[in-house]
Design a protein around this motif. Structure first.
Motif, mmCIF file in Angstrom:
data_model
loop_
_atom_site.group_PDB
_atom_site.id
_atom_site.type_symbol
_atom_site.label_atom_id
_atom_site.label_comp_id
_atom_site.label_asym_id
_atom_site.label_seq_id
_atom_site.Cartn_x
_atom_site.Cartn_y
_atom_site.Cartn_z
ATOM 1 N N THR A 293 -5.393 2.521 -2.972
ATOM 2 C CA THR A 293 -6.755 2.992 -3.208
ATOM 3 C C THR A 293 -6.752 4.428 -3.736
ATOM 4 O O THR A 293 -7.807 5.021 -3.898
ATOM 5 N N TYR B 144 -0.324 -1.641 -4.509
ATOM 6 C CA TYR B 144 -1.790 -1.749 -4.522
ATOM 7 C C TYR B 144 -2.312 -0.607 -3.667
ATOM 8 O O TYR B 144 -2.206 -0.625 -2.458
ATOM 9 N N LEU C 11 0.128 -9.021 0.855
ATOM 10 C CA LEU C 11 -0.131 -7.582 0.857
ATOM 11 C C LEU C 11 0.451 -6.974 2.120
ATOM 12 O O LEU C 11 0.336 -7.549 3.203
ATOM 13 N N HIS D 43 -8.607 -1.381 -9.685
ATOM 14 C CA HIS D 43 -9.333 -2.192 -8.699
ATOM 15 C C HIS D 43 -10.834 -2.167 -9.016
ATOM 16 O O HIS D 43 -11.480 -3.216 -9.052
ATOM 17 N N GLN E 54 -6.917 2.667 -7.695
ATOM 18 C CA GLN E 54 -8.351 2.524 -7.454
ATOM 19 C C GLN E 54 -9.118 2.262 -8.749
ATOM 20 O O GLN E 54 -10.057 1.477 -8.774
ATOM 21 N N ASP F 235 0.125 -3.565 4.357
ATOM 22 C CA ASP F 235 -0.791 -2.444 4.501
ATOM 23 C C ASP F 235 -0.857 -2.037 5.964
ATOM 24 O O ASP F 235 -0.617 -2.863 6.840
ATOM 25 N N ASP G 178 0.857 -1.170 0.000
ATOM 26 C CA ASP G 178 0.000 0.000 0.000
ATOM 27 C C ASP G 178 0.905 1.235 0.000
ATOM 28 O O ASP G 178 2.073 1.158 0.397
ATOM 29 N N VAL H 167 -8.413 -3.249 6.093
ATOM 30 C CA VAL H 167 -7.917 -4.189 5.090
ATOM 31 C C VAL H 167 -7.528 -5.504 5.765
ATOM 32 O O VAL H 167 -7.764 -6.585 5.229
ATOM 33 N N SER I 20 -12.110 -3.319 -0.160
ATOM 34 C CA SER I 20 -11.355 -2.154 -0.628
ATOM 35 C C SER I 20 -10.106 -2.605 -1.370
ATOM 36 O O SER I 20 -9.621 -1.910 -2.257
ATOM 37 N N LYS I 21 -9.588 -3.794 -1.010
ATOM 38 C CA LYS I 21 -8.471 -4.415 -1.726
ATOM 39 C C LYS I 21 -8.720 -5.921 -1.731
ATOM 40 O O LYS I 21 -9.132 -6.488 -0.721
#
Length: 154
Positions: free
Chosen positions: A58, A56, A112, A86, A83, A114, A6, A119, A101-102
């Motif tokens: 948003t 990745y 991932l 996604h 985003q 984050d 993220d 998440v 959201s992911k």
């Protein structure tokens, strides 16, 4: 294997402030954002262990901007999910996980990284691997390496 990071409040300071990498002259001149201290060494180490580095986010930052941000630190990013992508891949197609959201599995991402507890909750609900990174954790990179190593050994 693929690992995704993220950006906001994980690698790029925003609401949360943490120590950052030194920016080269060109990055300062272009006004590129600063990235979290330890990011460059961590990403290079992961690449040496066979991981592909992805972002990745948003945010709606363009993939080109994100690639350049890290290229200025000599890190090659294999892929960028913003985003818009996604939404197109997960949310906009009636995907079973459109409430996330992911959702890294939609992009064949194995791990991932984050800072968001939301998440993390999604990862528990939908069964994907995550390293929850606290902005004030000085050992954040070691936690990522440990998780990546354990996943590589499976």
């Amino acid at each position: 294997m693929r690992i995704a990071f993220d950006l906001d409040d994980t690698l790029i300071p925003g609401v949360v402030v943490f120590p950052v990498e030194r920016r080269c002259f060109l990055a300062r001149l272009l006004g590129h954002e600063q990235i979290r201290d330890g990011t460059v060494a961590l990403m290079k180490s992961l690449v040496n262990q066979g991981w592909d580095i992805w972002i990745y986010t948003t945010s709606f930052r363009s993939p080109g901007y994100v690639r350049m941000l890290f290229r200025l630190h000599s890190v090659r990013i294999a892929g960028v999910i913003n985003q818009a992508l996604h939404n197109e891949t997960v949310t906009g197609c009636g995907h079973a996980y459109q409430d996330c959201s992911k959702y890294p599995p939609a992009f064949n991402i194995h791990l991932l990284v984050d800072e968001s507890e939301g998440v993390w909750l999604e990862s528990q609900r939908h069964g994907f691997d995550i390293v929850l990174v606290r902005p004030d954790d000085p050992a954040w990179a070691e936690a990522v390496v440990a998780k990546a190593r354990s996943m590589s050994e499976r």
